[in-house]
Design a protein around this motif. Structure first.
Motif, PDB file in Angstrom:
ATOM      1  N   ASN A  44       0.252  -1.053   0.152  1.00 13.88           N
ATOM      2  CA  ASN A  44       0.257  -0.167   0.269  1.00 13.88           C
ATOM      3  C   ASN A  44       0.829   1.075   0.343  1.00 13.88           C
ATOM      4  O   ASN A  44       2.201   0.917   0.545  1.00 13.88           O
ATOM      5  N   SER A  45       0.218   2.097   0.107  1.00 14.35           N
ATOM      6  CA  SER A  45       1.260   3.651  -0.343  1.00 14.35           C
ATOM      7  C   SER A  45       1.594   4.162   0.699  1.00 14.35           C
ATOM      8  O   SER A  45       1.056   3.488   2.273  1.00 14.35           O
ATOM      9  N   ILE A  46       2.528   4.072   1.231  1.00  9.38           N
ATOM     10  CA  ILE A  46       3.772   4.513   2.804  1.00  9.38           C
ATOM     11  C   ILE A  46       2.138   5.708   3.056  1.00  9.38           C
ATOM     12  O   ILE A  46       2.332   6.386   2.957  1.00  9.38           O
ATOM     13  N   ASN A  47       2.495   5.533   4.307  1.00 14.77           N
ATOM     14  CA  ASN A  47       1.975   6.998   5.262  1.00 14.77           C
ATOM     15  C   ASN A  47       1.792   8.400   4.675  1.00 14.77           C
ATOM     16  O   ASN A  47       3.693   8.331   5.294  1.00 14.77           O
ATOM     17  N   LEU A  48       1.555   9.533   5.570  1.00 18.83           N
ATOM     18  CA  LEU A  48       2.029  10.101   5.167  1.00 18.83           C
ATOM     19  C   LEU A  48       1.825  10.557   7.013  1.00 18.83           C
ATOM     20  O   LEU A  48       1.735  10.768   7.790  1.00 18.83           O
ATOM     21  N   THR A  49       3.532  10.430   7.123  1.00 21.58           N
ATOM     22  CA  THR A  49       3.774  10.399   8.807  1.00 21.58           C
ATOM     23  C   THR A  49       4.338  12.319   9.580  1.00 21.58           C
ATOM     24  O   THR A  49       3.591  13.267   8.634  1.00 21.58           O
ATOM     25  N   THR A  50       4.530  12.348  10.818  1.00 22.51           N
ATOM     26  CA  THR A  50       4.645  13.499  11.307  1.00 22.51           C
ATOM     27  C   THR A  50       5.846  14.547  10.226  1.00 22.51           C
ATOM     28  O   THR A  50       5.074  15.496  10.162  1.00 22.51           O
ATOM     29  N   LEU A  51       6.725  14.196  10.566  1.00 20.54           N
ATOM     30  CA  LEU A  51       7.300  15.020   9.623  1.00 20.54           C
ATOM     31  C   LEU A  51       7.762  14.607   8.562  1.00 20.54           C
ATOM     32  O   LEU A  51       9.046  14.580   7.815  1.00 20.54           O
ATOM     33  N   ASP A  52       7.110  14.085   7.161  1.00 17.55           N
ATOM     34  CA  ASP A  52       6.748  14.024   6.114  1.00 17.55           C
ATOM     35  C   ASP A  52       7.227  15.808   5.477  1.00 17.55           C
ATOM     36  O   ASP A  52       6.029  16.452   5.655  1.00 17.55           O
ATOM     37  N   SER A  53       7.773  15.519   5.040  1.00 16.28           N
ATOM     38  CA  SER A  53       8.101  16.855   4.025  1.00 16.28           C
ATOM     39  C   SER A  53       7.408  17.940   3.886  1.00 16.28           C
ATOM     40  O   SER A  53       6.891  18.409   3.208  1.00 16.28           O
ATOM     41  N   ASP A  54       6.334  16.619   2.620  1.00 12.43           N
ATOM     42  CA  ASP A  54       4.995  16.658   1.512  1.00 12.43           C
ATOM     43  C   ASP A  54       4.351  16.971   3.307  1.00 12.43           C
ATOM     44  O   ASP A  54       3.389  18.328   2.667  1.00 12.43           O
ATOM     45  N   LEU A  55       3.858  16.857   3.939  1.00  7.71           N
ATOM     46  CA  LEU A  55       3.491  17.787   5.345  1.00  7.71           C
ATOM     47  C   LEU A  55       3.705  19.332   5.063  1.00  7.71           C
ATOM     48  O   LEU A  55       2.506  20.078   4.951  1.00  7.71           O
ATOM     49  N   TRP A  56       4.759  19.127   5.762  1.00  2.00           N
ATOM     50  CA  TRP A  56       5.166  20.828   6.378  1.00  2.00           C
ATOM     51  C   TRP A  56       5.517  21.529   5.585  1.00  2.00           C
ATOM     52  O   TRP A  56       5.200  22.839   5.230  1.00  2.00           O
ATOM     53  N   HIS A  57       6.221  21.270   3.860  1.00  2.00           N
ATOM     54  CA  HIS A  57       5.884  21.747   2.866  1.00  2.00           C
ATOM     55  C   HIS A  57       5.017  22.759   2.784  1.00  2.00           C
ATOM     56  O   HIS A  57       4.691  23.521   2.040  1.00  2.00           O
ATOM     57  N   THR A  58       3.560  21.708   2.695  1.00  4.35           N
ATOM     58  CA  THR A  58       2.522  22.192   2.118  1.00  4.35           C
ATOM     59  C   THR A  58       2.456  23.417   3.227  1.00  4.35           C
ATOM     60  O   THR A  58       1.307  24.200   2.458  1.00  4.35           O
ATOM     61  N   LEU A  59       2.031  23.293   4.725  1.00  7.43           N
ATOM     62  CA  LEU A  59       2.007  24.373   5.714  1.00  7.43           C
ATOM     63  C   LEU A  59       2.715  25.347   4.706  1.00  7.43           C
ATOM     64  O   LEU A  59       1.642  26.625   5.365  1.00  7.43           O
ATOM     65  N   TYR A  60       3.943  25.279   4.791  1.00  4.23           N
ATOM     66  CA  TYR A  60       4.265  26.403   4.727  1.00  4.23           C
ATOM     67  C   TYR A  60       4.025  27.308   3.567  1.00  4.23           C
ATOM     68  O   TYR A  60       4.562  28.909   3.771  1.00  4.23           O
ATOM     69  N   ASN A  61       4.301  26.607   2.801  1.00  2.00           N
ATOM     70  CA  ASN A  61       3.406  27.464   0.926  1.00  2.00           C
ATOM     71  C   ASN A  61       2.347  27.705   1.128  1.00  2.00           C
ATOM     72  O   ASN A  61       1.566  29.170   1.598  1.00  2.00           O
ATOM     73  N   TRP A  62       1.084  27.310   2.547  1.00  4.09           N
ATOM     74  CA  TRP A  62      -0.658  28.157   2.520  1.00  4.09           C
ATOM     75  C   TRP A  62       0.451  29.363   4.168  1.00  4.09           C
ATOM     76  O   TRP A  62      -0.728  30.619   3.146  1.00  4.09           O
TER      77      TRP A  62
END
Length: 225
Positions: free
Chosen positions: A70-88
């Motif tokens: 299955n697709s990997i989890n969105l973890t606490t320190l996932d760069s995709d998560l934090w980069h998205t928050l930064y962009n917003w």
């Protein structure tokens, strides 16, 4: 000749673009009266509703899988998560778009919702999502939620920068932002979703595949043009 890594990287980028496009197509097919949708205008995808509310959507696709396939989890320190928050955060505080003071930033957030869409899987171990969920149901005060986020530790300098930007927002703005962030994970099979959206428009089932191909081709050509 390209290395295996180069080829894999190129394939990943191509799939990510397709993921973004088919999510956009799904939103197009799901439009209701008075709504509009855009691709790479205000965000990866955005929707404007008839009541002056806008939804900014960031899409993150991964070809990585876990041991179960299955697709990997969105973890606490996932760069995709934090980069998205930064962009917003950058969008919220964008002086070039007239948001150079708290009042303008609050006005913007009050009519804006922010959704991170990904094929990555949800995990109960994602501390950031847990904090946000507990804040939304008042199990955490704003001060407690902000403090818990501040305690998320990492040696990754990029994530440190992204987190610092998030926590640098004015508290009134950050509190509103927390309430307007949503996650749409495990989101895959977008072509099937497009066809289901067409089906819900009362299109006869035997016509859906042909109609989908024609609309897909036409909209792709229009986007390119």
């Amino acid at each position: 000749n390209p290395t295996h890594t180069d080829t894999t990287s190129a394939d990943s980028i191509a799939v990510a673009f397709d993921y973004q496009y088919y999510y956009f197509l799904f939103k197009v097919f799901s439009l209701e009266d008075g709504q509009s949708v855009g691709l790479e205008v205000k965000d990866d995808v955005h929707t404007e509703l008839s009541n002056n509310i806008q939804i900014l959507i960031q899409l993150k696709h991964s070809v990585q899988t876990n041991t179960s396939g299955n697709s990997i989890n969105l973890t606490t320190l996932d760069s995709d998560l934090w980069h998205t928050l930064y962009n917003w955060c950058e969008v919220i505080t964008d002086k070039e778009d007239g948001r150079n003071n708290t009042a303008k930033q609050i006005e913007f957030i009050e009519r804006t919702y922010f959704i991170l869409v990904s094929n990555k899987s949800y995990t109960k171990q994602n501390k950031f999502i847990e904090i946000l969920d507990n804040y939304k149901i008042s199990s955490l005060t704003f001060a407690e939620a902000k403090n818990e986020i501040n305690k998320i530790d990492t040696k990754n300098e990029d994530i440190q920068k992204y987190k610092a930007k998030l926590l640098s927002l004015n508290d009134d703005i950050l509190a509103l932002f927390f309430n307007h962030i949503e996650f749409d994970l495990n989101n895959d099979n977008l072509i099937d979703k497009c066809k289901i959206a067409l089906k819900s428009d009362k299109i006869p089932e035997q016509n859906i595949d042909d109609l989908f191909k024609k609309l897909d081709s036409s909209i792709r050509e229009n986007n390119y043009t």
